[in-house]
Write an enzyme that holds these catalytic residues in place. Structure first.
Site, PDB file in Angstrom:
ATOM      1  CG  ASP A 289     -54.321  20.277  25.939  1.00 42.22           C
ATOM      2  OD1 ASP A 289     -53.278  20.286  25.565  1.00 42.22           O
ATOM      3  OD2 ASP A 289     -55.323  21.734  26.114  1.00 42.22           O
TER       4      ASP A 289
HETATM    5  C1  BGC Z   1     -52.507  23.387  24.511  1.00 43.84           C
HETATM    6  C2  BGC Z   1     -53.181  22.878  22.880  1.00 43.84           C
HETATM    7  C3  BGC Z   1     -52.831  22.439  22.296  1.00 43.84           C
HETATM    8  C4  BGC Z   1     -51.146  21.423  23.033  1.00 43.84           C
HETATM    9  C5  BGC Z   1     -50.735  20.571  22.150  1.00 43.84           C
HETATM   10  C6  BGC Z   1     -51.296  22.183  25.167  1.00 43.84           C
HETATM   11  O1  BGC Z   1     -50.472  22.943  25.820  1.00 43.84           O
HETATM   12  O2  BGC Z   1     -53.295  23.847  25.800  1.00 43.84           O
HETATM   13  O3  BGC Z   1     -54.411  23.602  22.474  1.00 43.84           O
HETATM   14  O4  BGC Z   1     -53.064  21.812  21.284  1.00 43.84           O
HETATM   15  O5  BGC Z   1     -50.916  21.847  24.022  1.00 43.84           O
HETATM   16  O6  BGC Z   1     -49.617  21.268  21.496  1.00 43.84           O
END
Ligand code: BGC
Length: 759
Positions: free
Chosen positions: A306
């Site tokens: 993530d």
């Molecule tokens: C979130 C994810 C997301 C990623 C990309 C993160 O902050 O936890 O769910 O896919 O950002 O945008």
């Protein structure tokens, strides 16, 4: 005879399709091997590097210029110097399809000029529709899709999302969220399929199949990404990205099944939980990422971090003394791709680690092989950018109708005193409350922007609740006064005096849009301004139809005691206003059921499957006493359950029980009913849950119509995870509960209690 020929034809088709898949797989493996053999170390590490779009955009004074454009020097740097394999996200706002075409074409054009011409894998958070492209079809968020108890709708939603994501030239969707939504405080509850493992795994697998289809290289399919593996949704304090404490057996019992099922459904990628469990950040957990995910579940796809989470092993979690250690730990744990995402530090550090012999090239090859395989499977080498003319159904009436159907089946009627609903269309209505006239409370976060804060502009052509009611019964019959914002009073007197002139008050309370950390709260109670508005309106004596538009179940016990009817809309998407108006005025019959427990008190957040000890007894106050239980939801018609029948009193290994029940529509109008089958094991070596959902079916019955609904139950369906983390079924008495009926059977095992069971 006809049937036999049909079966043979199906078999031949299945064998043929399987043979085709094997041939395609072999040919992809060969292509990956050939390409990998040509790659330098730098090129390989680049494939494992993912940056955010902002890194390659033109800027002025440190901000992306509008409209966003790819900066020729920056994209050259990303592709030529760093060999970047993947880009994600959007910069600030939703683009038009044309704008996406330009952005993706510019990126892929640069990739096409690189030495090996490896296309870039673009990924996006299309969470409830392709929410980052203008004019797309926005569905209810996952929590609402789950409330439909209709996996076919989830499958269709995913198909349409895949179509519209490819229509914006993007082949990879960071969805579905498979975290179990069981801590009501957590700001991402609405992104989940709710608190039940069986419901979550059923809906999640339907979404994976809808995204990926039979042929993910098709111009209408995308790769799904299960997230956020594992245990992200259960932070002790309810705040985003804070520590969870989850024993292994508990993890396997509740949190792992949705991921296990999605792996079986063919999920091509997974994103990792940003937080920590039992003091171990998941990005550093070889046990979870490699031993369990790959070893036990057999996952073969790509593991992506993530946002910035390798850096955070150093910056936030303090388990790596340096950034370089952080990269080493994450790669050793099993990460394939780093969502770095704002610079190239990961690339530089990983290169150093390989050159110093701390990370073997074989480990790099493993990850790059997975990433290239995904790119080949998606057809990116053949079609790095789609054809704009291939998507005539983008934002079409057909897709909008599917969204409306989902919203209609999700909306959940929780109270309907004296059948006040449906309302007549010739009455005077006051529509009031902060959620009444904004698309933000219908769509929530991940809508056009990350925080969903521009939904009113982007979805200006869609109906808020107020607009939908006005369309339904005529503007002259509908007064509007907001009365309060989400957290402060606003001319409450005007709302009260308008209420006095109305026959009915439709009071729309709930939450504004939010996503992730900005959605953290310290108090699950509905903000006091909203309660005060409800109390003042109640003093008029006019009946209140309470509509809750919210991403998580805020405590409404006081407000709700004043309502004549209560409706939960969750975050029902762009058609949510229309769906609600159809239900309020009887053009649709509600059939949603709660996918989470609606708590009565802020400190009594117990899930429906609770332990027996949480049910309380006559001398203590432990009693489980939610405002509404998981699975609850009313209809405008009535259903009677009878003849619960179990095919035999004893279930043995290798056998299945057939459970049947008759369901009759005893009311005056057609209605859909979700028939939920729960079981309870009376005694077990690990304290058994009070009840667990094991199967469900949604049926549609005309007035007076009756149907026999049939379920199969095998020993595996009633298994649990024991004290040594093995999935076992223990001999004993089991109760089956459907509607208000119960019956029992015994499971008799012919083998000694297994300690080697698998998920
Ligand atoms: C979130 C994810 C997301 C990623 C990309 C993160 O902050 O936890 O769910 O896919 O950002 O945008």
């Amino acid at each position: 005879m006809k049937k036999t020929i049909f079966c043979i034809a199906l078999l031949i088709n299945a064998i043929y399709t399987n043979a085709q898949h094997i041939a395609a797989k072999n040919s992809i493996d060969k292509r990956v091997d050939a390409l990998l053999a040509k790659m330098t170390l730098d090129e390989k590490i680049g494939q494992m590097t993912q940056v955010t779009l902002d890194v390659v955009l033109k800027t002025a004074n440190g901000k992306a210029i509008q409209p966003e454009q790819i900066d020729a020097d920056k994209i050259k740097n990303a592709i030529e110097k760093y060999h970047v394999g993947s880009i994600l996200n959007v910069s600030g706002a939703a683009y038009t399809r044309e704008h996406w075409h330009q952005i993706i074409s510019d990126i892929q054009a640069e990739a096409g000029q690189s030495r090996l011409k490896i296309p870039v894998l673009y990924g996006i958070d299309a969470m409830h529709g392709q929410n980052y492209v203008q004019g797309s079809t926005l569905f209810p968020q996952e929590i609402g899709m789950s409330a439909t108890f209709n996996p076919e709708l989830a499958y269709r939603e995913a198909q349409i999302t895949a179509y519209e994501t490819r229509a914006s030239y993007i082949p990879w969707d960071f969805s579905p969220v498979l975290d179990l939504g069981r801590n009501a405080l957590w700001p991402r509850i609405y992104e989940t399929f709710g608190e039940d493992p069986y419901l979550a795994k059923t809906m999640g697998a339907a979404v994976i199949k809808g995204y990926q289809g039979n042929d993910v290289s098709s111009k209408y399919n995308v790769a799904g990404c299960m997230k956020h593996y594992l245990g992200y949704s259960f932070p002790l304090d309810g705040k985003d990205r804070t520590p969870a404490w989850i024993p292994d057996r508990y993890m396997r019992e509740y949190f792992l099944p949705s991921f296990a099922e999605a792996v079986k459904a063919g999920a091509m990628s997974v994103m990792v939980n940003s937080s920590e469990i039992n003091g171990v950040p998941v990005h550093s957990s070889k046990y979870l990422l490699t031993d369990v995910l790959r070893g036990e579940l057999g996952f073969k796809g790509v593991i992506v971090t993530d946002w910035q989470d390798i850096k955070y092993l150093h910056d936030r979690h303090h388990i790596a003394a340096t950034q370089k250690d952080a990269v080493l730990i994450a790669i050793n744990a099993g990460i394939d791709m780093s969502m770095v995402p704002t610079d190239y530090t990961f690339y530089d550090l990983l290169e150093q680690l390989v050159k110093e012999g701390k990370v073997p090239v074989s480990r790099i090859d493993e990850s790059v092989r997975r990433i290239l395989t995904m790119k080949y499977k998606l057809g990116l080498f053949e079609r790095p950018v789609g054809n704009p003319d291939d998507y005539p159904k983008f934002g079409s009436a057909e897709f909008t109708a599917a969204s409306l159907k989902s919203a209609t089946e999700s909306i959940t009627l929780l109270k309907n005193n004296n059948n006040i609903l449906p309302l007549k269309k010739d009455i005077k209505v006051l529509v009031t409350g902060p959620a009444a006239n904004t698309m933000r409370s219908l769509n929530g976060g991940w809508s056009y922007t990350w925080q969903g804060d521009f939904s009113d502009q982007y979805a200006a052509d869609k109906n808020t609740i107020l607009e939908a009611i006005r369309h339904k019964i005529g503007k002259d019959n509908v007064a509007y006064e907001a009365g309060a914002s989400f957290d402060s009073l606003q001319n409450i007197e005007a709302a009260v005096s308008a209420a006095k002139k109305a026959d009915v008050i439709v009071l729309c309370l709930g939450e504004h849009s939010y996503a992730e950390n900005p959605g953290n709260i310290d108090d699950l109670n509905l903000p006091s301004a909203q309660t005060e508005l409800a109390n003042e309106l109640a003093k008029t004596g006019k009946p209140i139809i309470l509509v809750m538009a919210e991403g998580r179940p805020r405590i409404i016990t006081e407000v709700e005691s004043k309502s004549a009817a209560t409706i939960m809309t969750y975050l029902s998407g762009n058609e949510g206003g229309n769906a609600l108006a159809d239900i309020l005025f009887g053009d649709a019959n509600p059939s949603g059921r709660l996918p989470v427990t609606y708590p009565r008190y802020p400190n009594a957040l117990v899930n429906y499957y609770r332990k027996n000890i949480e049910n309380g007894n006559s001398d203590d106050k432990n009693g489980y006493n939610p405002l509404y239980e998981f699975g609850y939801g009313l209809s405008y018609t009535t259903f009677a359950y009878s003849n619960l029948h179990i095919s035999k009193p004893t279930l043995k290994d290798g056998e299945a029980l057939t459970v049947t029940v008759d369901v009759k529509n005893t009311g005056a109008r057609e209605g859909k009913e979700s028939v939920l089958l729960y079981t309870r094991e009376e005694y077990a070596s690990i304290t058994p849950d009070t009840k667990r959902l094991r199967a469900f079916q949604k049926i549609d019955l005309q007035p007076g119509e009756s149907r026999t609904v049939s379920f199969k139950i095998t020993p595996k369906d009633i298994a649990f995870v024991n004290d040594v983390s093995k999935t076992v079924t223990e001999a004993g008495e089991f109760k089956i509960m459907i509607g208000d009926l119960t019956s029992s059977f015994n499971y008799v095992s012919s083998v000694a209690p297994s300690r080697t069971g698998k998920l």
